[in-house]
Design a protein around this motif. Structure first.
Motif, PDB file in Angstrom:
ATOM      1  N   GLY A   1       0.836  -1.191   0.000  1.00  0.00           N
ATOM      2  CA  GLY A   1       0.000   0.000   0.000  1.00  0.00           C
ATOM      3  C   GLY A   1       0.868   1.237   0.000  1.00  0.00           C
ATOM      4  O   GLY A   1       2.064   1.186   0.296  1.00  0.00           O
ATOM      5  N   ILE A   2       0.271   2.366  -0.346  1.00  0.00           N
ATOM      6  CA  ILE A   2       0.971   3.647  -0.311  1.00  0.00           C
ATOM      7  C   ILE A   2       0.144   4.612   0.532  1.00  0.00           C
ATOM      8  O   ILE A   2      -1.022   4.862   0.237  1.00  0.00           O
ATOM      9  N   ARG A   3       0.768   5.123   1.583  1.00  0.00           N
ATOM     10  CA  ARG A   3       0.112   6.076   2.473  1.00  0.00           C
ATOM     11  C   ARG A   3       1.163   7.020   3.034  1.00  0.00           C
ATOM     12  O   ARG A   3       2.367   6.802   2.890  1.00  0.00           O
TER      13      ARG A   3
ATOM     14  N   GLN B   1       0.808   7.354   8.826  1.00  0.00           N
ATOM     15  CA  GLN B   1      -0.385   6.510   8.824  1.00  0.00           C
ATOM     16  C   GLN B   1      -0.054   5.025   8.751  1.00  0.00           C
ATOM     17  O   GLN B   1      -0.946   4.189   8.869  1.00  0.00           O
ATOM     18  N   VAL B   2       1.222   4.681   8.538  1.00  0.00           N
ATOM     19  CA  VAL B   2       1.603   3.285   8.358  1.00  0.00           C
ATOM     20  C   VAL B   2       1.673   2.581   9.708  1.00  0.00           C
ATOM     21  O   VAL B   2       2.220   3.111  10.675  1.00  0.00           O
ATOM     22  N   GLU B   3       1.117   1.375   9.776  1.00  0.00           N
ATOM     23  CA  GLU B   3       1.126   0.603  11.017  1.00  0.00           C
ATOM     24  C   GLU B   3       2.559   0.253  11.425  1.00  0.00           C
ATOM     25  O   GLU B   3       3.446   0.058  10.587  1.00  0.00           O
ATOM     26  N   LYS B   4       2.770   0.132  12.741  1.00  0.00           N
ATOM     27  CA  LYS B   4       4.109  -0.082  13.277  1.00  0.00           C
ATOM     28  C   LYS B   4       4.729  -1.416  12.858  1.00  0.00           C
ATOM     29  O   LYS B   4       5.945  -1.558  12.826  1.00  0.00           O
ATOM     30  N   ASP B   5       3.900  -2.431  12.548  1.00  0.00           N
ATOM     31  CA  ASP B   5       4.459  -3.741  12.218  1.00  0.00           C
ATOM     32  C   ASP B   5       4.721  -3.915  10.726  1.00  0.00           C
ATOM     33  O   ASP B   5       5.036  -5.012  10.267  1.00  0.00           O
TER      34      ASP B   5
ATOM     35  N   ILE C   1       6.744  -2.979   7.059  1.00  0.00           N
ATOM     36  CA  ILE C   1       7.987  -2.472   6.497  1.00  0.00           C
ATOM     37  C   ILE C   1       7.622  -1.284   5.622  1.00  0.00           C
ATOM     38  O   ILE C   1       6.727  -1.369   4.789  1.00  0.00           O
ATOM     39  N   ALA C   2       8.312  -0.159   5.825  1.00  0.00           N
ATOM     40  CA  ALA C   2       7.984   1.061   5.074  1.00  0.00           C
ATOM     41  C   ALA C   2       9.199   1.536   4.296  1.00  0.00           C
ATOM     42  O   ALA C   2      10.310   1.580   4.814  1.00  0.00           O
TER      43      ALA C   2
ATOM     44  N   LEU D   1       5.775   3.431   0.739  1.00  0.00           N
ATOM     45  CA  LEU D   1       5.270   2.128   0.300  1.00  0.00           C
ATOM     46  C   LEU D   1       5.418   1.184   1.483  1.00  0.00           C
ATOM     47  O   LEU D   1       6.487   1.107   2.084  1.00  0.00           O
ATOM     48  N   TYR D   2       4.337   0.498   1.851  1.00  0.00           N
ATOM     49  CA  TYR D   2       4.432  -0.393   3.005  1.00  0.00           C
ATOM     50  C   TYR D   2       3.928  -1.784   2.643  1.00  0.00           C
ATOM     51  O   TYR D   2       3.042  -1.961   1.802  1.00  0.00           O
ATOM     52  N   TYR D   3       4.537  -2.785   3.291  1.00  0.00           N
ATOM     53  CA  TYR D   3       4.174  -4.183   3.059  1.00  0.00           C
ATOM     54  C   TYR D   3       4.478  -4.965   4.324  1.00  0.00           C
ATOM     55  O   TYR D   3       5.218  -4.500   5.201  1.00  0.00           O
ATOM     56  N   PRO D   4       3.952  -6.188   4.468  1.00  0.00           N
ATOM     57  CA  PRO D   4       3.920  -6.829   5.788  1.00  0.00           C
ATOM     58  C   PRO D   4       5.173  -7.511   6.292  1.00  0.00           C
ATOM     59  O   PRO D   4       5.257  -7.776   7.474  1.00  0.00           O
ATOM     60  N   SER D   5       6.151  -7.850   5.456  1.00  0.00           N
ATOM     61  CA  SER D   5       7.288  -8.590   6.001  1.00  0.00           C
ATOM     62  C   SER D   5       8.474  -8.484   5.080  1.00  0.00           C
ATOM     63  O   SER D   5       8.386  -7.978   3.964  1.00  0.00           O
ATOM     64  N   ARG D   6       9.611  -9.019   5.556  1.00  0.00           N
ATOM     65  CA  ARG D   6      10.836  -9.036   4.760  1.00  0.00           C
ATOM     66  C   ARG D   6      11.015 -10.374   4.035  1.00  0.00           C
ATOM     67  O   ARG D   6      12.134 -10.789   3.766  1.00  0.00           O
ATOM     68  N   ARG D   7       9.939 -11.051   3.735  1.00  0.00           N
ATOM     69  CA  ARG D   7      10.041 -12.347   3.062  1.00  0.00           C
ATOM     70  C   ARG D   7      10.675 -12.161   1.681  1.00  0.00           C
ATOM     71  O   ARG D   7      10.761 -11.056   1.158  1.00  0.00           O
TER      72      ARG D   7
END
Length: 309
Positions: free
Chosen positions: A144-146, A150-154, A156-157, A274-280
Motif C-alpha cells: 500500500g501507499i500512504r 499513517q503506516v502501522e508499526k508492524d 515495512i515502510a 510504500l508499506y508491506y507486511p514482512s521481509r520475506r
C-alpha cells in the motif's frame, strides 16, 4: 531408478570432470571420503569399475568413459533447464496489486508504473484507489501507499517521497473580500472548508505548529466534503479556505488559482511510503517495483533505507 542413484551418478560425473576427488568434493560441498564411498557404491551396484585410482591421479575406465559419454549430455540438458527456470524466476513478471490514495497515485505511482509496464511487458500492475487505511493482507494486496505517519508499526515502510507540509489556501477572489489570516486563531473569522475523513467519518482538525508548540484548530464553514478534488475546486472558486497537503495544491498555486497563507505555521511531516507486511523473499517484479518507487535525495540521491515505520 531410485532417487539416490541420481545423486551417485552426479557424484561420478563431477569426479570424472574434475579428475580429482578433492576438487570434486569441494565443488559438491562434501568430504573426500564421503564422495569416494558414493562412487564405490555406484561401482558395486553396476558391477563395473568406473575409475582407475592411483596415488597421483584418477582416470576413467572403458566402462566409466562410456557412462560419462552418456551422462554428460543429459546432465547438461538438466543444467540448462534449471538455468532457464532461474531466468524465468528472475524475470519481472506477474501481477502486483497496490492500494493507494489518489494523490500519491497521480504524483508518484502512475509515472513509475507506466515506465515499468512499458519496459517489462509481462508485468501487470493493479491499483486500487482508496482513502481508507486498507488491510493489505486481508484484502489481498501486495503493498500500500500512504503517508508515513499513517503506516502501522508492524509494517515495512520504504520512503517514496520527500517530507510534506500542510498548506492553507484560498483563492485570490476570496482574499479580496477577507483579510489573510496571520495566525491559526484568525481562522475563526473565515469560511473554512472541512474535510470529512474516510476512516471514522470525523472532521479533520487543522494541525499547526510553531516554535515546537502544536495547535489544532476545529474550523467551521458552509461546505464539507470527503473528496480532495472537490475541496480544491471549491477553494479555487472562492468558497472558502482549505487545508491540504502541499503536493495536492502545488499546481493550482503555481497557476495562480490559489494563494497560500500561514506557511510558517505548517511544519514538515513524513511523506508517502510504500508499506508491506514482512521481509520475506520477494519476486523479481516486486523488488523492481520497490526500487522504481524508492525516494532518493534531491541532490546526491542516496538510497533511503528500509525502516520500521
Amino acid at each position: 531408478m531410485h532417487r539416490s542413484e541420481y545423486g551417485d551418478l552426479a557424484a561420478f560425473l563431477t569426479v570424472a570432470e574434475e579428475g580429482s576427488f578433492t576438487r570434486a568434493a569441494a565443488q559438491l560441498g562434501t568430504s573426500q571420503s564421503a564422495l569416494s564411498h558414493t562412487v564405490r557404491r555406484l561401482e558395486e551396484r553396476l558391477g563395473l569399475r568406473l575409475l582407475s585410482r592411483t596415488t597421483r591421479n584418477i582416470s576413467m575406465t572403458e566402462a566409466g568413459a562410456k557412462l560419462y559419454a552418456a551422462l554428460a549430455p543429459a546432465f547438461d540438458d538438466i543444467r540448462g533447464s534449471l538455468a532457464a527456470l532461474d531466468e524465468l524466476r528472475e524475470k519481472p513478471a506477474g501481477t502486483i496489486r497496490i492500494t493507494s490514495s489518489r494523490s500519491a497515485s497521480d504524483a508518484i505511482l502512475m509515472p513509475a508504473a507506466r515506465k515499468l509496464m512499458a519496459d517489462y511487458p509481462d508485468l501487470n500492475i493493479e491499483i486500487s484507489i482508496d482513502q481508507r487505511l486498507t488491510d493489505i493482507v486481508g484484502d489481498g494486496f501486495d503493498a500500500g501507499i500512504r503517508l508515513g505517519e499513517q503506516v502501522e508499526k508492524d509494517m515495512i515502510a520504504v520512503r517514496i517521497s520527500p517530507d510534506l507540509r500542510m498548506a492553507v489556501v484560498g483563492s485570490p477572489g476570496y482574499f479580496e473580500v477577507h483579510p489573510k489570516p496571520k495566525t491559526p486563531h484568525d481562522l475563526t473569522g473565515h469560511n473554512c472548508i472541512n474535510l470529512r475523513l474516510p476512516t471514522k467519518g470525523g472532521l479533520y482538525a487543522w494541525e499547526f505548529e510553531k516554535n515546537g508548540r502544536p495547535l489544532n484548530v476545529r474550523v467551521e464553514g458552509q461546505f464539507t466534503c470527503n473528496d480532495v478534488l472537490l475541496i480544491i475546486n471549491a477553494a479555487s472558486n472562492g468558497l472558502g479556505l482549505a487545508c491540504l497537503p502541499d503536493d495536492m495544491v502545488k499546481d493550482p498555486i503555481c497557476a495562480g488559482q490559489l494563494v497560500r497563507v500561514l506557511e510558517d505555521w505548517c511544519p514538515p511531516f513524513p511523506g508517502y511510503h510504500l508499506y508491506y507486511p514482512s521481509r520475506r523473499q520477494h519476486s523479481a517484479a516486486f523488488t523492481l517495483f520497490i526500487e522504481a518507487l524508492r525516494w532518493r535525495g534531491p541532490r546526491d540521491f542516496p538510497l533511503a533505507a528500509e525502516t520500521r515505520a
